[in-house]
Design an enzyme around this catalytic site. Sequence first.
Site, mmCIF file in Angstrom:
data_model
loop_
_atom_site.group_PDB
_atom_site.id
_atom_site.type_symbol
_atom_site.label_atom_id
_atom_site.label_comp_id
_atom_site.label_asym_id
_atom_site.label_seq_id
_atom_site.Cartn_x
_atom_site.Cartn_y
_atom_site.Cartn_z
ATOM 1 C CE LYS A 53 35.922 28.696 -5.651
ATOM 2 N NZ LYS A 53 35.532 27.321 -5.280
ATOM 3 N NE ARG A 153 35.073 20.418 -7.468
ATOM 4 C CZ ARG A 153 34.691 21.616 -6.924
ATOM 5 N NH1 ARG A 153 33.623 22.087 -7.443
ATOM 6 N NH2 ARG A 153 35.349 21.901 -5.973
ATOM 7 C CE1 TYR A 275 12.434 42.491 -27.409
ATOM 8 C CE2 TYR A 275 13.968 41.998 -25.627
ATOM 9 C CZ TYR A 275 13.599 42.485 -26.757
ATOM 10 O OH TYR A 275 14.758 43.546 -27.277
ATOM 11 C CG MET A 334 21.772 42.452 -23.755
ATOM 12 S SD MET A 334 22.468 42.672 -25.425
ATOM 13 C CE MET A 334 21.843 41.018 -26.149
HETATM 14 C C1 LIG Z 1 35.240 27.163 -3.855
HETATM 15 C C2 LIG Z 1 35.746 26.271 -3.015
HETATM 16 C C3 LIG Z 1 35.964 26.622 -1.556
HETATM 17 C C4 LIG Z 1 34.921 27.697 -1.072
HETATM 18 O O1 LIG Z 1 33.725 27.378 -0.767
HETATM 19 P P1 LIG Z 1 32.468 28.246 -0.283
HETATM 20 O O2 LIG Z 1 31.310 27.376 -0.293
HETATM 21 O O3 LIG Z 1 32.537 29.403 -1.299
HETATM 22 O O4 LIG Z 1 33.013 28.713 1.169
HETATM 23 C C5 LIG Z 1 36.618 25.751 -0.669
HETATM 24 N N1 LIG Z 1 37.161 24.708 -0.970
HETATM 25 C C6 LIG Z 1 37.232 24.420 -2.407
HETATM 26 C C7 LIG Z 1 38.190 23.183 -2.983
HETATM 27 C C8 LIG Z 1 36.650 25.281 -3.252
HETATM 28 O O5 LIG Z 1 36.537 24.692 -4.600
#
Ligand SMILES: *Cc1c(COP(=O)(O)O)cnc(C)c1O
Length: 395
Positions: A53, A153, A275, A334
């Site tokens: 992802k 979640r 800055y 930046m």
């Molecule tokens: C992002 C995610 C993972 C991978 O998690 P890591 O901590 O990066 O290994 C696995 N399962 C779900 C549901 C996730 O959202």
Amino acid sequence: MSEWKTFTHDAAHDGVDPRIAGGRLTVDLDALVENYRLLQRRAAPARVAGVVKADAYGLGASRVSPALWRAGCRTFFVALPQEGIELRAALPQADIYVLNGTFGPEAAPAFAAHRLMPVLGSQADISCWEAFGWNDGGTPRPCAIHVDTGMNRLGLTPEEAHAFAADNALTGALTPRLVMSHLACGDDAGHPLNRRQRESFQAVSRIFDGIESSLSNSAGIFLGPDFAFDLARPGIALYGGQPFDGGDNPMRAVATLEARVVQVRRARAGETASYGAHGVLSRDTVIAVVSTGYADGYHRASSFAGVPLRRAVPAGGHGFVHGRRVPVLGRVTMDLTLFDVTDLGPEGVTVGDWIELFGHNVPVDEAAAAAGTISYEMLTSLGRRYHRRYVGGDG
Ligand SMILES: *Cc1c(COP(=O)(O)O)cnc(C)c1O
């Protein structure tokens, strides 16, 4: 006339021509594959998927995913349907799960067209897939079921999962191929929630008899064989991030970020730099100015002075150049960051050198901690102005 490659968000992800880039990101695909193999050994006999992802945590899913495929990875997780569509173009054969759910009836055709499997995490997702998850031939299309065991979640409650399993056994409306849950505290081996989640998930996985089960992210793989189930879902560990708190990182660094030195200047003790005039110089100082800043994902919170975080975490970011660690000076801006390179001596750093911001010498976890964040956020905030190069990966 030479051609200048300019940035386009294309499949190659190699960004800006190296001659005109302010920073460069090197992704070591051999290290990625070694990390995958290490995770395979730890998780065996479970299979190991790849979580790609957010563009493979910023490193370029179109390059990372085929390297994992060649290493034997067959199952991939993305967060969004759009990411699944892009991944499908790179990997025509892979099993692709979309973690964030169905996105409702309007999105269902995208799942169908690209053979993406939604991870159903609510009653609404289930209803949607019952209505729209059918092939033209009238067979239900595969999906995964997400059960919440303590994260709050995404996911059905264990009770909803039980009810769904009983219903679905009668109706055969859906054909789940995977049942999964997600650990909230896997990086903290001693946390009591780990055991509670494992027990709760074990009970759930039993009712989905004959279907693969998956609980562990990167951290979970290191919690022991009880957490492996059938399929592990690592992300950060593949990319070299430390999967758990404390101890040595068993993973190899995959990403190296370097910034181009565009000026070396001298300033006197008592002067200030950057800055807000917070970088007050305690000695005559040689300053290397690099062409990378917070717009590139080198967080402003990495500043050595003049940001609120420095009251909580005293040290800011460090770079690495010619065998030495060098601190950020004053505020990160930046497009530019200042480093104190006095300790390298007068000829130490020259224009055109590259200072490592993280990589083999400054672990990405350290660079992230200096900015008050975690490797995940450091990698996924990598900007679009780098030259990107991929090494290794036999193809
Ligand atoms: C992002 C995610 C993972 C991978 O998690 P890591 O901590 O990066 O290994 C696995 N399962 C779900 C549901 C996730 O959202």
